[in-house]
Scaffold this active site. Sequence first.
Site, PDB file in Angstrom:
ATOM      1  N   HIS A 126      -8.274  -4.972  -1.065  1.00 60.37           N
ATOM      2  CA  HIS A 126      -6.988  -4.447  -0.589  1.00 60.37           C
ATOM      3  C   HIS A 126      -6.353  -5.338   0.475  1.00 60.37           C
ATOM      4  O   HIS A 126      -5.194  -5.140   0.821  1.00 60.37           O
ATOM      5  CB  HIS A 126      -7.181  -3.039  -0.042  1.00 60.37           C
ATOM      6  CG  HIS A 126      -5.905  -2.259   0.076  1.00 60.37           C
ATOM      7  ND1 HIS A 126      -4.986  -2.174  -0.947  1.00 60.37           N
ATOM      8  CD2 HIS A 126      -5.377  -1.550   1.108  1.00 60.37           C
ATOM      9  CE1 HIS A 126      -3.954  -1.433  -0.569  1.00 60.37           C
ATOM     10  NE2 HIS A 126      -4.166  -1.048   0.671  1.00 60.37           N
ATOM     11  N   ASP A 152      -9.177  -4.393  -5.837  1.00 63.15           N
ATOM     12  CA  ASP A 152      -8.462  -3.468  -4.951  1.00 63.15           C
ATOM     13  C   ASP A 152      -8.598  -2.037  -5.470  1.00 63.15           C
ATOM     14  O   ASP A 152      -7.982  -1.657  -6.465  1.00 63.15           O
ATOM     15  CB  ASP A 152      -6.986  -3.866  -4.870  1.00 63.15           C
ATOM     16  CG  ASP A 152      -6.220  -3.099  -3.803  1.00 63.15           C
ATOM     17  OD1 ASP A 152      -6.703  -2.034  -3.382  1.00 63.15           O
ATOM     18  OD2 ASP A 152      -5.142  -3.561  -3.398  1.00 63.15           O
ATOM     19  N   SER A 173       0.824  -1.193   0.000  1.00 62.23           N
ATOM     20  CA  SER A 173       0.000   0.000   0.000  1.00 62.23           C
ATOM     21  C   SER A 173       0.871   1.260   0.000  1.00 62.23           C
ATOM     22  O   SER A 173       1.688   1.429  -0.896  1.00 62.23           O
ATOM     23  CB  SER A 173      -0.972  -0.033   1.187  1.00 62.23           C
ATOM     24  OG  SER A 173      -2.037   0.867   0.981  1.00 62.23           O
TER      25      SER A 173
END
Length: 245
Positions: free
Chosen positions: A222, A208, A142
């Site tokens: 995610h 995602d 991320s």
Amino acid sequence: MRDMILTGPSTGRCTRASTTTTFPEHTMLSALARIALGAAALVATTAGAVPATAAPASSCSDLDVVFARATYDIPYVGVAGAWHLAAVRSALRGVTISSYGVRYPALVNPSGTGLGADDLVRHLRSTATACPGTKFVLGGYSQGATVVSIALGVRTRLGAGATVPTSLRSRIVAVTTFGNPIGGAGQSIGTSSPVYAERTREFCTPADVVCRGLVVSPGLGHTGYFYNGDFERAGRFVAGRYNRA
């Protein structure tokens, strides 16, 4: 941008980040917040004994795995980094492997990504000098994936910082990212930094919203990397690149 962060599988607890709309193309929908606790429980029951953190080696290793954690993740390599490190070690038996957790704020406001890139490059420089035979793997989850991207020379509105010097490029055998926010703007390490294209594997689950910039409910997108086998695939990719280096 919001990251849903899971703690170590042995605890089954999770930390849920607050919502921000700093960058519209990376905004997570409220649905992700509603599924966060359920995702944590799922991962906790399927994870196995993967350590939440890992200590760096005190001497020179064959391979140093450098990982940038996600927003609000636990210090050092974070949860995703621990899973990734475990997968790399499993795929490279007989190779001495150390690790380093990139030091940066890892807060909701991604202005700290540049600081992370600075720290990553500083670590590469110092370790490469002290350990001439050590090779490197760079990874991030991320926001941490954006840190890695910046360090590799990707220009993004999510931050700016130091880049890996030309003299150290050959020492990086593989790059792996998970849920990289630059994907939401149509960027990738492979296209933005071609010198690393062949040694980079960028994982982004179909649902995602962080790395795809979708405007539909993300489901478990995610957090899917924790149970869809991508960490194991990343470990095998790293092993293949290391063995060819």
